[in-house]
Write an enzyme that holds these catalytic residues in place. Structure first.
Site, short mmCIF file in Angstrom:
data_model
loop_
_atom_site.label_atom_id
_atom_site.label_comp_id
_atom_site.label_asym_id
_atom_site.label_seq_id
_atom_site.Cartn_x
_atom_site.Cartn_y
_atom_site.Cartn_z
CG HIS A 62 10.72 -104.78 28.19
ND1 HIS A 62 10.44 -103.53 28.69
CD2 HIS A 62 10.14 -105.66 29.05
CE1 HIS A 62 9.74 -103.64 29.81
NE2 HIS A 62 9.55 -104.92 30.05
CD GLU A 65 8.97 -109.76 29.64
OE1 GLU A 65 8.19 -109.67 30.60
OE2 GLU A 65 10.10 -109.22 29.62
CG HIS A 66 5.10 -106.06 28.28
ND1 HIS A 66 4.35 -105.35 29.18
CD2 HIS A 66 6.37 -106.06 28.79
CE1 HIS A 66 5.10 -104.95 30.19
NE2 HIS A 66 6.35 -105.35 29.96
#
Length: 434
Positions: A62, A65-66
């Site tokens: 996650h 992804e950022h």
């Protein structure tokens, strides 16, 4: 009636214009032609998610992804979204257990720009120390807001952990608080270099683009990106059957609920059963005419809502989830009423009822042809999960062939031959030690 409807959809399914090919570097490309409007959606699925994280590195998928929006040598800083916005594009991303995906919806005249930008960050992401620290703090705060400060999210996360045990599907996509704090830039760089490569990705182009142009553009922008070497994640096989029960009372909970989760068949585990499970979910709680909704909400007034969801598109097991919110207090016989309603629904299941359910499902499917964005996501998820696109092309015929006996067998399989957990969340001050 069903036969005629099925034939109608079969014709449409053949007109999805779904084509696929592979580049020499292993990139799978899926093209879905729809020339009704001059728009196109590019989606890039990486076959990596929370299930691929190393122990102690929860949340790294996650976080990456950022970081993918933090720039490259060619597109510095946070210019990625700014450039797309200036060209009228919508851009976003999501991380799941099995995949991480990035997408842009834009005018066909801007497709090459989107492909250049996406290919550039596949191979040239610049993870600066400052950018990493900033995004790690953002991810940590997201965890606080979405989970730690949300009693229902805490409850659902606990129920999933109880169901999946040591299987990586029990890992929260967000990661745990301590894990996020301990993530390092080197971990992110290693994760990126390992998994973000063309031979671990699926590119989907859906909309006003033809297959020949798509192949030329895919080769131009993605064709020279080198492959990566990595070991595919091996999934632990779950016991054939076990049951667990989770009872929680959490502060600030005003309305309780019962959730039952099953580790279910998927396109990769017992795939022949996925169609019957789709029909079962719709039959139980697909709308106000569904069996459990009728029994619990409209007749007995036991529940305020009943929802059933089934997800069979997965790299490992699928999931089948029943969620019921009571209409009043969480009385001691609430769970028994849910169980009786389930059994009544299955015992009253008939060919005529299942035929009506399939009619509705097939009618709903027809609209997919005119929604390239939804088709792109579905096709990409199937391909990135290890499935064949034939699954989508033949789905309507498979649903039409499901029998009432198939649905009964699927329900029996869930109840007696697969892991399940029942979670009960009590409102604050209503816990009963049964």
């Amino acid at each position: 009636m069903i036969f005629g409807l099925c034939l109608s959809f079969e014709t449409r399914a053949e007109n999805f214009n779904i084509k696929e090919f592979y580049l020499d570097n292993g990139l799978q490309v899926v093209v879905i032609e729809n020339h009704k409007a001059p728009i196109v959606q590019q989606m890039l699925f990486y076959k990596v998610g929370a299930v691929d994280e190393k122990p102690g590195q929860g949340g790294i998928a996650h976080l990456l992804e950022h970081l993918m929006f933090r720039g490259t040598a060619k597109i510095e800083g946070q210019k990625f979204n700014r450039v797309l916005e200036q060209n009228g594009a919508e851009s976003n991303a999501f991380t799941a257990q099995d995949v991480t995906a990035y997408y842009q919806l834009l005018d066909i005249s801007r497709l090459e720009l989107a492909m250049f930008l996406e290919a550039d960050r596949m191979k040239g992401l610049d993870i600066s120390k400052e950018g990493f620290a900033t995004e790690r703090d953002i991810v940590f705060e997201e965890r606080k807001q979405r989970v730690d400060n949300n009693p229902l999210a805490i409850f659902m996360e606990s129920a999933r952990a109880a169901l999946w045990q040591k299987h990586p599907y029990g890992n929260p996509v967000t990661g745990e608080d301590d894990e996020i704090k301990n993530l390092t830039r080197d971990m992110a760089v290693d994760f990126y270099k390992t998994y973000y490569a063309p031979n671990n990705a699926v590119l989907v182009l859906a909309g006003d683009v033809d297959a020949d142009a798509a192949k030329r553009l895919a080769q131009k922008y993605y064709g020279n990106i080198p492959q990566s070497e990595f070991e595919a994640t091996q999934f632990e096989k779950l016991p054939e059957k076990y049951e667990a029960k989770l009872t929680m009372e959490l502060p600030e909970v005003r309305v309780g609920r019962l959730v039952r989760m099953y580790a279910a068949p998927s396109i990769n585990v017992e795939p022949e059963m996925v169609y019957a499970l789709d029909v079962l979910a719709e039959y139980l709680a697909g709308d106000e005419n569904a069996a459990m909704y009728q029994e619990l909400v409209l007749k007995s007034k036991t529940a305020a809502s009943v929802e059933v969801s089934y997800d069979g598109i997965a790299r490992s097991y699928g999931s089948f989830v029943l969620a019921v919110v009571p209409s009043g207090d969480m009385k001691s016989d609430f769970e028994d009423k849910i169980e009786r309603a389930w059994r009544k629904a299955i015992s009253n299941l008939t060919k005529e009822k299942i035929d009506k359910v399939k009619q509705k499902m097939l009618a709903d499917l027809v609209y997919l042809q005119d929604n390239p964005a939804s088709l792109a996501q579905i096709a990409g998820y199937i391909a990135a999960s290890g499935g064949k696109l034939e699954y989508l092309q033949t789905y309507a015929n498979k649903i039409a062939s499901v029998t009432a006996e198939d649905v009964r067998n699927a329900a029996e399989y869930l109840q007696n031959r697969t892991p399940k957990v029942t979670g009960i969340l009590y409102p604050e001050g209503e816990f009963r030690n049964e």
